[in-house]
Design a protein around this motif. Structure first.
Motif, short mmCIF file in Angstrom:
data_model
loop_
_atom_site.label_atom_id
_atom_site.label_comp_id
_atom_site.label_asym_id
_atom_site.label_seq_id
_atom_site.Cartn_x
_atom_site.Cartn_y
_atom_site.Cartn_z
N HIS A 31 -8.24 5.98 -1.36
CA HIS A 31 -7.78 4.61 -1.52
C HIS A 31 -8.10 4.17 -2.94
N GLU A 40 -6.98 0.78 -5.89
CA GLU A 40 -6.30 -0.48 -6.11
C GLU A 40 -6.10 -0.68 -7.60
N MET A 55 -2.20 -1.40 -3.61
CA MET A 55 -3.07 -0.35 -3.06
C MET A 55 -2.29 0.95 -3.06
N THR A 108 -2.14 -7.26 -6.83
CA THR A 108 -2.85 -6.08 -6.35
C THR A 108 -1.90 -5.13 -5.64
N HIS A 157 0.89 -1.17 0.00
CA HIS A 157 0.00 0.00 0.00
C HIS A 157 0.92 1.21 0.00
#
Length: 140
Positions: free
Chosen positions: A55, A57, A66, A64, A21
């Motif tokens: 946020h 993705e 983020m 994946t 992330h």
């Protein structure tokens, strides 16, 4: 296991993974860059005030990632170095590297056959994040 945990199912693209992330200064521009340079596909976006991305993705070669616009307690990477590199296996490291550099990525290491059985390049994206792209080498 709690009652709540027993009722939820982890989505396949999160299963057995540590999900990076990252925070960027300009998440919308980063998503566009990742799409053009790395072939990323946007999966989800949640916008806040003034179009800031709270946020989002994206999928990069099926993995994946983020991301969002930087906000406390996070900061953006120092351009002098990074403490994390994002590794992604791709079908054609040479082609992806050329595309990414043409789109604005900084080439840190040109595609090179490594002794551990992969051809690898290393890039810094325009937002300061370091990426390592690898293609397995088929033994002759």
């Amino acid at each position: 296991m709690t009652e709540y945990a027993a009722r939820i199912e982890i989505p396949d693209h999160y299963r057995n993974a540590v999900i990076p992330h990252i925070m960027v200064d300009g998440a919308a521009a980063a998503i566009e860059f990742y799409a053009q340079a790395f072939g990323a596909v946007e999966l989800f976006r949640l916008e806040g005030d003034a179009g800031r991305i709270v946020h989002a993705e994206v999928a990069v070669q099926g993995s994946t990632l983020m991301l969002g616009d930087v906000d406390v307690p996070f900061s953006i990477p120092d351009r002098a170095g990074a403490s994390v590199a994002l590794h992604v296996y791709v079908p054609d490291v040479d082609g992806l590297t050329t595309t990414a550099v043409n789109r604005g990525a900084e080439l840190l290491t040109a595609p090179t056959d490594m002794p551990y059985g992969a051809r690898q390049s290393m890039l810094r994206d325009p937002f300061g994040h370091v990426w390592v792209f690898l293609t397995p080498i088929v033994a002759a």
